[in-house]
Design a protein around this motif. Structure first.
Motif, PDB file in Angstrom:
ATOM      1  N   LEU A 337       0.830  -1.203   0.000  1.00 18.39           N
ATOM      2  CA  LEU A 337       0.000   0.000   0.000  1.00 18.39           C
ATOM      3  C   LEU A 337       0.866   1.255   0.000  1.00 18.39           C
ATOM      4  CD1 LEU A 337      -2.917   0.967   0.070  1.00 18.39           C
ATOM      5  CD2 LEU A 337      -2.796   0.975   2.574  1.00 18.39           C
ATOM      6  N   LEU A 338       1.952   1.245   0.766  1.00 18.85           N
ATOM      7  CA  LEU A 338       2.828   2.411   0.802  1.00 18.85           C
ATOM      8  C   LEU A 338       3.460   2.676  -0.564  1.00 18.85           C
ATOM      9  CD1 LEU A 338       4.249   4.599   2.543  1.00 18.85           C
ATOM     10  CD2 LEU A 338       6.110   2.965   2.836  1.00 18.85           C
ATOM     11  N   VAL A 339       3.957   1.625  -1.206  1.00 23.28           N
ATOM     12  CA  VAL A 339       4.559   1.783  -2.530  1.00 23.28           C
ATOM     13  C   VAL A 339       3.504   2.241  -3.538  1.00 23.28           C
ATOM     14  CG1 VAL A 339       5.763   0.586  -4.407  1.00 23.28           C
ATOM     15  CG2 VAL A 339       6.359   0.087  -2.042  1.00 23.28           C
ATOM     16  N   ALA A 340       2.293   1.707  -3.423  1.00 27.59           N
ATOM     17  CA  ALA A 340       1.223   2.057  -4.361  1.00 27.59           C
ATOM     18  C   ALA A 340       0.828   3.526  -4.254  1.00 27.59           C
ATOM     19  CB  ALA A 340       0.002   1.172  -4.119  1.00 27.59           C
ATOM     20  N   LEU A 341       0.934   4.090  -3.061  1.00 27.36           N
ATOM     21  CA  LEU A 341       0.530   5.480  -2.854  1.00 27.36           C
ATOM     22  C   LEU A 341       1.702   6.446  -2.922  1.00 27.36           C
ATOM     23  CD1 LEU A 341      -2.048   4.962   0.046  1.00 27.36           C
ATOM     24  CD2 LEU A 341      -2.522   5.403  -2.371  1.00 27.36           C
ATOM     25  N   THR A 342       2.860   5.953  -3.387  1.00 32.65           N
ATOM     26  CA  THR A 342       4.054   6.802  -3.481  1.00 32.65           C
ATOM     27  C   THR A 342       4.600   6.732  -4.901  1.00 32.65           C
ATOM     28  OG1 THR A 342       4.584   6.278  -1.174  1.00 32.65           O
ATOM     29  CG2 THR A 342       6.316   7.315  -2.494  1.00 32.65           C
ATOM     30  N   GLY A 343       4.442   7.801  -5.657  1.00 29.41           N
ATOM     31  CA  GLY A 343       4.939   7.813  -7.031  1.00 29.41           C
ATOM     32  C   GLY A 343       5.324   9.196  -7.502  1.00 29.41           C
ATOM     33  N   PRO A 344       6.281   9.851  -6.823  1.00 27.19           N
ATOM     34  CA  PRO A 344       6.678  11.195  -7.261  1.00 27.19           C
ATOM     35  C   PRO A 344       7.441  11.168  -8.575  1.00 27.19           C
ATOM     36  CG  PRO A 344       8.158  10.423  -5.553  1.00 27.19           C
ATOM     37  CD  PRO A 344       7.072   9.386  -5.671  1.00 27.19           C
ATOM     38  N   ARG A 345       7.249  12.171  -9.386  1.00 23.33           N
ATOM     39  CA  ARG A 345       7.992  12.306 -10.636  1.00 23.33           C
ATOM     40  C   ARG A 345       9.006  13.432 -10.489  1.00 23.33           C
ATOM     41  NH1 ARG A 345       3.599   8.842 -10.738  1.00 23.33           N
ATOM     42  NH2 ARG A 345       3.476   7.759 -12.741  1.00 23.33           N
ATOM     43  N   GLY A 346      10.047  13.398 -11.333  1.00 25.85           N
ATOM     44  CA  GLY A 346      11.107  14.366 -11.148  1.00 25.85           C
ATOM     45  C   GLY A 346      11.749  14.851 -12.430  1.00 25.85           C
ATOM     46  N   VAL A 347      13.068  15.089 -12.356  1.00 23.59           N
ATOM     47  CA  VAL A 347      13.822  15.743 -13.414  1.00 23.59           C
ATOM     48  C   VAL A 347      13.753  14.988 -14.733  1.00 23.59           C
ATOM     49  CG1 VAL A 347      16.150  16.365 -14.142  1.00 23.59           C
ATOM     50  CG2 VAL A 347      15.401  16.886 -11.830  1.00 23.59           C
ATOM     51  N   ALA A 380       4.965  18.760 -10.103  1.00 28.14           N
ATOM     52  CA  ALA A 380       4.637  19.651  -8.986  1.00 28.14           C
ATOM     53  C   ALA A 380       3.634  18.999  -8.032  1.00 28.14           C
ATOM     54  CB  ALA A 380       4.084  20.969  -9.521  1.00 28.14           C
ATOM     55  N   ALA A 381       2.583  18.397  -8.587  1.00 28.67           N
ATOM     56  CA  ALA A 381       1.539  17.809  -7.742  1.00 28.67           C
ATOM     57  C   ALA A 381       2.073  16.632  -6.927  1.00 28.67           C
ATOM     58  CB  ALA A 381       0.368  17.358  -8.613  1.00 28.67           C
ATOM     59  N   THR A 382       2.818  15.744  -7.595  1.00 28.04           N
ATOM     60  CA  THR A 382       3.294  14.549  -6.874  1.00 28.04           C
ATOM     61  C   THR A 382       4.387  14.891  -5.870  1.00 28.04           C
ATOM     62  OG1 THR A 382       4.828  14.073  -8.705  1.00 28.04           O
ATOM     63  CG2 THR A 382       2.688  12.964  -8.736  1.00 28.04           C
ATOM     64  N   VAL A 383       5.239  15.841  -6.208  1.00 29.87           N
ATOM     65  CA  VAL A 383       6.318  16.213  -5.280  1.00 29.87           C
ATOM     66  C   VAL A 383       5.742  16.871  -4.027  1.00 29.87           C
ATOM     67  CG1 VAL A 383       8.194  17.862  -4.966  1.00 29.87           C
ATOM     68  CG2 VAL A 383       8.183  16.365  -6.941  1.00 29.87           C
ATOM     69  N   VAL A 384       4.831  17.805  -4.217  1.00 28.84           N
ATOM     70  CA  VAL A 384       4.226  18.467  -3.058  1.00 28.84           C
ATOM     71  C   VAL A 384       3.441  17.467  -2.226  1.00 28.84           C
ATOM     72  CG1 VAL A 384       2.537  20.191  -2.337  1.00 28.84           C
ATOM     73  CG2 VAL A 384       4.155  20.724  -4.168  1.00 28.84           C
ATOM     74  N   LEU A 385       2.630  16.647  -2.886  1.00 26.28           N
ATOM     75  CA  LEU A 385       1.802  15.683  -2.159  1.00 26.28           C
ATOM     76  C   LEU A 385       2.657  14.701  -1.370  1.00 26.28           C
ATOM     77  CD1 LEU A 385      -0.959  14.356  -1.575  1.00 26.28           C
ATOM     78  CD2 LEU A 385      -0.599  12.960  -3.621  1.00 26.28           C
ATOM     79  N   HIS A 386       3.579  14.010  -2.042  1.00 28.13           N
ATOM     80  CA  HIS A 386       4.375  12.992  -1.356  1.00 28.13           C
ATOM     81  C   HIS A 386       5.396  13.612  -0.409  1.00 28.13           C
ATOM     82  CE1 HIS A 386       2.441  10.031  -3.778  1.00 28.13           C
ATOM     83  NE2 HIS A 386       2.966  10.458  -4.902  1.00 28.13           N
ATOM     84  N   GLY A 387       5.846  14.834  -0.736  1.00 29.11           N
ATOM     85  CA  GLY A 387       6.790  15.491   0.152  1.00 29.11           C
ATOM     86  C   GLY A 387       6.216  15.745   1.529  1.00 29.11           C
ATOM     87  N   PHE A 388       4.919  16.023   1.601  1.00 24.15           N
ATOM     88  CA  PHE A 388       4.298  16.323   2.888  1.00 24.15           C
ATOM     89  C   PHE A 388       3.546  15.137   3.485  1.00 24.15           C
ATOM     90  CE2 PHE A 388       4.727  20.646   1.120  1.00 24.15           C
ATOM     91  CZ  PHE A 388       5.370  21.256   2.187  1.00 24.15           C
ATOM     92  N   THR A 389       3.273  14.092   2.695  1.00 18.20           N
ATOM     93  CA  THR A 389       2.464  12.989   3.214  1.00 18.20           C
ATOM     94  C   THR A 389       3.214  11.676   3.383  1.00 18.20           C
ATOM     95  OG1 THR A 389       1.731  12.318   0.978  1.00 18.20           O
ATOM     96  CG2 THR A 389       0.399  13.971   2.141  1.00 18.20           C
TER      97      THR A 389
END
Length: 606
Positions: A337-347, A380-389
């Protein structure tokens, strides 16, 4: 300092990018925030916001090659972290996330792009391939901040790094299919060249890694030239592979890094640390560069469908991809579940998306213009979301360290047992390690967690989960080993969090260790023999709580012979060096060595 047509000169622009990138990372560290959020905000502010830094104007044609080379080095450094010994029980999950997760993610992402974001199938299939990438440059700092347990951390890290070049190649395949379809050709004319690219880039990457390893192992390269040679080899491999098999350099340098990482080179640790430092500079620079390159006209292409697309990707596409891939893998449900809800994108996603967006527009695919703003919105959305959650989610699922970082004591002794027991009473995680099983007897009898083995061994690195611990004390009877432990672990834990008991006074300067090695001495600066003597005389490690009525000066007045070892406050345990100053506010608890005649007085404030 202005260029002929206004704006900044290239050297000033590059300096500004460096200051903003590193400055954002430092401020994020001070504020305990995701660094990438501040970097993105800084880039957008000085770029499309103030139009002070416009990379296309200020740096010109160097922007694209700078980003391409930076991404290649970032992926190579990511490959350096992929030691196969570190997989162990996570190997099945990683294989599934790559073999099953990549095609499933491609399919689901393309469907979301087409049916939700409104892109045509041509642009959706290309961008869907790029969306396989989950951002190793973002995952690493998030994992450090969240202090995630080892197995889910390994899963996320390996998936991000391995899938990065695969995502780029998936985009290549989709683009070739689009190109062939536009020209009325057959599908096989796109698939066969892709297979050749995989084979060629894989062979070049493996060969380059093998040659570097052999050159280093046979001392064909002097120690001071190893890092420069490695950098040049990475650049040559990336550029050479791209010339032979277009858009295949990323896979080659990633594989090259994996080969070097699994070669057991004696100098590997120094190489990896230097590459990590370089990667921090490159990640910050690339993010500022790409964010500043955006323009308001492109951002205006985002509408309500883009917002719906982000929601579907985060809450449907990513969870469905991971949960289906890991179905029947035997991994615990909370880890899946943790891996499924964690998918930040980057550079890498933004860089590759920008490259193919230009190609799609040139090919006549009008939707290609929407790829870049969608990519930035997704990052932007995934970085902000996963960065704080991520950290709260990991704690809720029981997959993160405690809020109060624990203590690792290297060396079993009566003093180690006493200090560990005091920390245990304060509900601070503690681990006592030693290479001698017999020396751990006292700690085991006191009910303390113990680890039998060398803290510096590779088996310990892969077998002992240190996520709960943030402070290290090297306290064996061997001063040289204590210094080695402190020097080796300082970059990982932070030099301010690593201590050692004081070295015995050397009779001759020729036998003394350099003062630049090791860590700060604990407490009053006593050696192993001096601490052992105090324990034999009945000294104990005691805990005293300061109050409004019982201050630090009161404690010192009543305990003139005692000396402080550490303090515990709202931020957790902090060991103290001799003479260290700290804010002794009410509620702080003191850890101190107290003589037997002062025991009753010290215990009164407990």
């Amino acid at each position: 300092m202005s260029a002929g047509g206004g704006g900044l000169t290239p050297e000033v622009a590059i300096a500004v990018i460096g200051v903003l990138g590193v400055g954002a990372q430092w401020i994020a560290w001070r504020l305990q925030m995701p660094a990438i959020v501040l970097m993105l905000a800084a880039g957008l502010a000085v770029g499309p916001g103030l139009e002070w830094l416009v990379p296309a104007r200020d740096i010109g044609p160097l922007v694209e090659p700078m980003v391409a080379i930076a991404v290649a080095i970032i992926l190579f450094e990511g490959g350096l972290t992929l030691n196969l010994h570190g997989l162990r029980d996570a190997a099945t999950g990683v294989r599934r996330l790559v073999i099953l997760g990549a095609p499933l993610g491609w399919l689901f992402s393309a469907m979301a792009l087409h049916y939700v974001a409104g892109l045509g199938w041509a642009a959706a299939s290309v961008f869907g391939g790029i969306m396989i990438v989950t951002g190793p440059t973002v995952i690493a700092p998030l994992l450090r901040q969240a202090r995630l347990s080892r197995r889910p951390s390994v899963l996320l890290q390996w998936e991000a790094i391995v899938n990065d070049p695969i995502g780029a190649l998936a985009a290549v395949l989709a683009f070739q299919v689009v190109t062939v379809s536009a020209a009325g050709g057959e599908m096989w004319s796109a698939l066969v060249p892709l297979g050749l690219r995989f084979a060629v880039s894989g062979a070049i990457g493996w060969a380059a890694g093998w040659l570097v390893v052999q050159a280093f192992r046979r001392a064909l390269v002097p120690e001071y030239m190893k890092v420069p040679v490695l950098f040049v080899a990475v650049l040559a491999t990336f550029v050479g592979t791209d010339l032979i098999a277009h858009e295949s350099g990323l896979l080659a340098v990633t594989l090259m890094g994996i080969v070097v990482a699994n070669s057991d080179l004696p100098s590997f640790t120094e190489l990896r640390r230097f590459k990590e430092h370089a990667t921090i500079l490159l990640v910050s620079g690339v993010f500022i560069l790409l964010a500043a390159s955006m323009d308001l006209g492109t951002l205006e292409l985002l509408d309500w469908r883009a917002a719906a697309f982000l929601v579907v990707v985060i809450l449907v596409v990513r969870p469905a991809t991971v949960l289906l891939s890991l179905l029947g893998s035997g991994l615990p449900r909370n880890e899946r579940l943790l891996v499924a809800l964690t998918g930040p994108r980057g550079v890498v996603l933004v860089a590759v998306a920008g490259l193919f967006a230009t190609k799609l527009v040139a090919l006549g695919v009008e939707d290609g213009a929407r790829v870049v703003p969608l990519a930035f919105a997704l990052v932007a959305a995934t970085v902000v979301l996963h960065g704080f959650t991520l950290a709260p989610l990991a704690r809720a699922l029981g997959l993160a360290g405690t809020d109060a970082p624990g203590l690792v004591i290297v060396g079993g002794s009566r003093f180690a047992t006493a200090l560990g027991s005091a920390c245990k009473d304060l509900e601070i995680p503690v681990m006592v390690t030693d290479r001698n099983y017999t020396r751990l007897r006292g700690a085991r009898e006191a009910g303390l967690p113990t680890y039998y083995g060398d803290i510096l061994s590779e088996a310990t690195e892969h077998g002992l989960d240190l996520v709960r611990y943030g402070v290290v004390l090297a306290a064996t009877e061997n001063d040289a080993y204590n210094t080695l432990v402190a020097t080796d672990l300082a970059p990982e834990f932070g030099r301010e969090n690593v201590f050692q008991i004081s070295r015995a006074q050397e009779q001759s300067r020729r036998h003394a260790l350099p003062s630049t090695l090791g860590a700060q001495p604990l407490g009053k600066g006593m050696s192993y023999l001096e601490l052992s003597r105090l324990m034999t005389e009945g000294w104990e490690v005691k805990v005293t709580r300061l109050t409004e009525e019982f201050t630090l000066d009161d404690w010192r007045g009543r305990n003139p012979e005692a000396f402080l070892l550490g303090r515990v406050d709202g931020s957790g345990l902090r060991l103290l060096a001799d003479g260290a100053e700290f804010k002794a506010v009410p509620g702080v608890r003191l850890l101190a060595m107290v003589p037997p005649e002062r025991e009753a007085v010290a215990a009164g404030g407990h």
